[in-house]
Design an enzyme around this catalytic site. Sequence first.
Site, short mmCIF file in Angstrom:
data_model
loop_
_atom_site.label_atom_id
_atom_site.label_comp_id
_atom_site.label_asym_id
_atom_site.label_seq_id
_atom_site.Cartn_x
_atom_site.Cartn_y
_atom_site.Cartn_z
CG ASP A 76 -14.63 2.17 -5.54
OD1 ASP A 76 -14.96 1.23 -4.79
OD2 ASP A 76 -13.94 3.14 -5.14
NE ARG A 98 -4.07 -1.88 0.38
CZ ARG A 98 -5.10 -1.97 1.21
NH1 ARG A 98 -5.29 -1.08 2.14
NH2 ARG A 98 -5.95 -2.97 1.10
#
Lengths: 289, 121
Positions: free
Chosen positions: A141, A32
């Site tokens: 999204d 991440r």
Amino acid sequence: MTPTEYDFLKRFLKERSGLMLSDDKQYLVESRLVPVARKNGIDTLSGLVQAMQRGGNAVLSNAVVEAMTTNESFFFRDKTPFEHFNNIMLPAMLEKRASSRSVKIWCAAASTGQEPYSIGICLKEAAHKVAGWRFRILGTDLSSEVLEKAKAGIYSQFEVQRGLPIQMLLKYFAQQGDLWQINPDLRAMIEWRKLNLLENFSHLGEFDIVFCRNVLIYFDQQTKIDILQRIAKMMPEDGFLVLGAAETVVGLTDAFQPVPGQRGLYQLKQAASATAAPRLAMASSFGLK
Amino acid sequence: MKQCLVVDDSSVIRKVARRILEDLQFQITEAEDGQQALDACRKAMPDAILLDWNMPVMDGLEFLTSLRREPGGEKPIVVFCTTENDVAHIARAIRAGANEYIMKPFDREIVEAKFQEVGLI
């Protein structure tokens, strides 16, 4: 990254977002935060942590929080919704849409694509039953970044090992080094669009099945009610709504009723959908117009 | 309590796997190679086997092939756990009778997800 730096990150994320990071999540932090570091012109995770420790860079801190709290998505996450899809929703649709042979499915918080692809895999596995049918799957999204990833359909070794049986990995993915890409025919089944659920989405059309899992939890009560009401208006009477394991419509709206004995599965309340008038009355009873 | 045999020539991996599996309520026995594992299975068939591929004396695939020919050897659920992470190896393992396949490196979530997949938890 040293253990001290990892501890700093853990404390920082706990304070800023409530995220509890266990000690075996180094790979997650790496996958991440390396992109966040690169975007900010920093070479290593150690460098990133040191920059955070120096303080004064709110943009960087926010980027770290955002990258780490983005909902992690698994293939066949929670299993039950996909069992419901195979055993309840799909048979119902095959019966009720026999004349049009067309079914529309919306994944309202598609994230990095695992949910729409899992539905696609269910349909592939049911190929003999759905031959000649048209299934439209729409994945939306808020983040264009996660949609790019969803569209590419490329996942790490870690991502394909959560929830995806090994046989399905072999059947529906192609290996590219350490990464795995969803096969082109599955990718072609899904349409992706950027969408903020807070904004009007009635232009998307009608959907027989709506997956809206693990996203309402981020909104306040009034917003949850509003989103559920607007979803209800986009569904035919016999449509299905799927919520996350920790979510419910109870206490939020009368538009939907739980399907008895099937956790997380909802249908429109017949009375509510029979005419427009009661629904309007219900909306105003919640202070919505 | 379900029995799980952890087969790996690395004592570190065995220790990590043991810790994860004990938390999942398995009783653990260990073997350092395929031959030791086969001997252990002849004494008592475990419910589950977490199996490395590359090991001295007898490798994981050879062990699995032998195990499936043993009386009662079809019973244990075998989950490979190996750095051999290409399609050809995975397909060979499945053909030889593996029930699931973990590509190293692994973590608690992956072991748990895979053991759920095969109905062990």
